[in-house]
Scaffold this active site. Sequence first.
Site, PDB file in Angstrom:
ATOM      1  CG  HIS A   1     -46.880  34.643 -38.513  1.00 15.63           C
ATOM      2  ND1 HIS A   1     -45.754  34.486 -37.740  1.00 15.63           N
ATOM      3  CD2 HIS A   1     -46.547  34.198 -39.751  1.00 15.63           C
ATOM      4  CE1 HIS A   1     -44.792  33.954 -38.466  1.00 15.63           C
ATOM      5  NE2 HIS A   1     -45.234  33.785 -39.684  1.00 15.63           N
TER       6      HIS A   1
ATOM      7  CE  LYS B   1     -37.236  25.112 -43.476  1.00 10.04           C
ATOM      8  NZ  LYS B   1     -38.366  25.675 -44.238  1.00 10.04           N
TER       9      LYS B   1
ATOM     10  NE  ARG C   1     -43.113  38.749 -45.159  1.00 10.01           N
ATOM     11  CZ  ARG C   1     -42.586  37.697 -44.554  1.00 10.01           C
ATOM     12  NH1 ARG C   1     -42.180  37.799 -43.316  1.00 10.01           N
ATOM     13  NH2 ARG C   1     -42.459  36.555 -45.171  1.00 10.01           N
TER      14      ARG C   1
ATOM     15  CB  SER D   1     -40.051  33.890 -38.081  1.00  8.02           C
ATOM     16  OG  SER D   1     -41.443  33.810 -38.030  1.00  8.02           O
TER      17      SER D   1
HETATM   18  P1  ADP Z   1     -43.140  29.839 -44.432  1.00 13.03           P
HETATM   19  O1  ADP Z   1     -41.892  29.185 -43.911  1.00 13.03           O
HETATM   20  O2  ADP Z   1     -44.151  28.889 -45.007  1.00 13.03           O
HETATM   21  O3  ADP Z   1     -42.919  31.057 -45.304  1.00 13.03           O
HETATM   22  P2  ADP Z   1     -43.800  31.671 -42.307  1.00 13.03           P
HETATM   23  O4  ADP Z   1     -44.088  31.318 -40.898  1.00 13.03           O
HETATM   24  O5  ADP Z   1     -42.557  32.447 -42.563  1.00 13.03           O
HETATM   25  O6  ADP Z   1     -43.837  30.312 -43.104  1.00 13.03           O
HETATM   26  O7  ADP Z   1     -45.022  32.463 -42.925  1.00 13.03           O
HETATM   27  C1  ADP Z   1     -46.320  31.916 -43.022  1.00 13.03           C
HETATM   28  C2  ADP Z   1     -47.170  32.868 -43.862  1.00 13.03           C
HETATM   29  O8  ADP Z   1     -47.306  34.122 -43.185  1.00 13.03           O
HETATM   30  C3  ADP Z   1     -46.560  33.199 -45.238  1.00 13.03           C
HETATM   31  O9  ADP Z   1     -47.626  33.309 -46.176  1.00 13.03           O
HETATM   32  C4  ADP Z   1     -45.921  34.548 -45.021  1.00 13.03           C
HETATM   33  O10 ADP Z   1     -45.837  35.286 -46.222  1.00 13.03           O
HETATM   34  C5  ADP Z   1     -46.897  35.174 -44.033  1.00 13.03           C
HETATM   35  N1  ADP Z   1     -46.287  36.229 -43.239  1.00 13.03           N
HETATM   36  C6  ADP Z   1     -45.237  36.132 -42.382  1.00 13.03           C
HETATM   37  N2  ADP Z   1     -44.947  37.333 -41.829  1.00 13.03           N
HETATM   38  C7  ADP Z   1     -45.837  38.216 -42.360  1.00 13.03           C
HETATM   39  C8  ADP Z   1     -46.053  39.635 -42.214  1.00 13.03           C
HETATM   40  N3  ADP Z   1     -45.279  40.380 -41.426  1.00 13.03           N
HETATM   41  N4  ADP Z   1     -47.057  40.191 -42.923  1.00 13.03           N
HETATM   42  C9  ADP Z   1     -47.819  39.435 -43.750  1.00 13.03           C
HETATM   43  N5  ADP Z   1     -47.673  38.112 -43.945  1.00 13.03           N
HETATM   44  C10 ADP Z   1     -46.694  37.509 -43.257  1.00 13.03           C
END
Ligand code: ADP
Length: 159
Positions: free
Chosen positions: A17, A41, A90, A128
């Site tokens: 992130h 959720k 990713r 995460s």
């Molecule tokens: P959500 O539950 O909306 O997917 P996340 O917290 O998992 O929320 O992710 C928020 C954003 O950050 C999403 O667009 C996700 O693809 C991006 N993201 C999460 N981890 C990475 C990473 N390692 N590299 C690039 N983008 C990431």
Amino acid sequence: MTIAIYAGSFDPVTYGHLDILKNSVDIFEKVIIAVAYNPEKKAFLPVEDRIKLIKESTKHISNVEVYSFEGLTVEFAKKHNASVLLRGLRNSADFEYENQLAQINLSLNSNIRTVFLTSKPQYSFISSSCVKELVSHKQNLSKYVPECVEKFLYKKFDY
Ligand code: ADP
């Protein structure tokens, strides 16, 4: 002034992130991190803790703000005068899902565009959910999350 909304669960915030965020703050005048609160959720961390950890991890960046939100991201964006929804990619699996989300959001509000950024290869495998799994196995998290997040998680789970 272009304001971007970076919405997500951030449960917890990771180096993945933060890598996306680091790139985005050079492109947009202001980036608002919007932490999704969904009472339906079951989250790993309460939204207050997720916000606290993001604030701590981004305190050195001046053009970042952090809030929680409930409901549609485009509505939150409109309320904050943002014209961009920022999302991270990713891999191609992320793209399939993210593209669908971007199209839906565009159909809801054609003035708000989604912008995708990719993370550096060394961060592109971090999620995460992997961090949560590693916490449950009491593994070292220093490659995946900032020190403040690692410390918080180990304290919270009393390791
Ligand atoms: P959500 O539950 O909306 O997917 P996340 O917290 O998992 O929320 O992710 C928020 C954003 O950050 C999403 O667009 C996700 O693809 C991006 N993201 C999460 N981890 C990475 C990473 N390692 N590299 C690039 N983008 C990431």
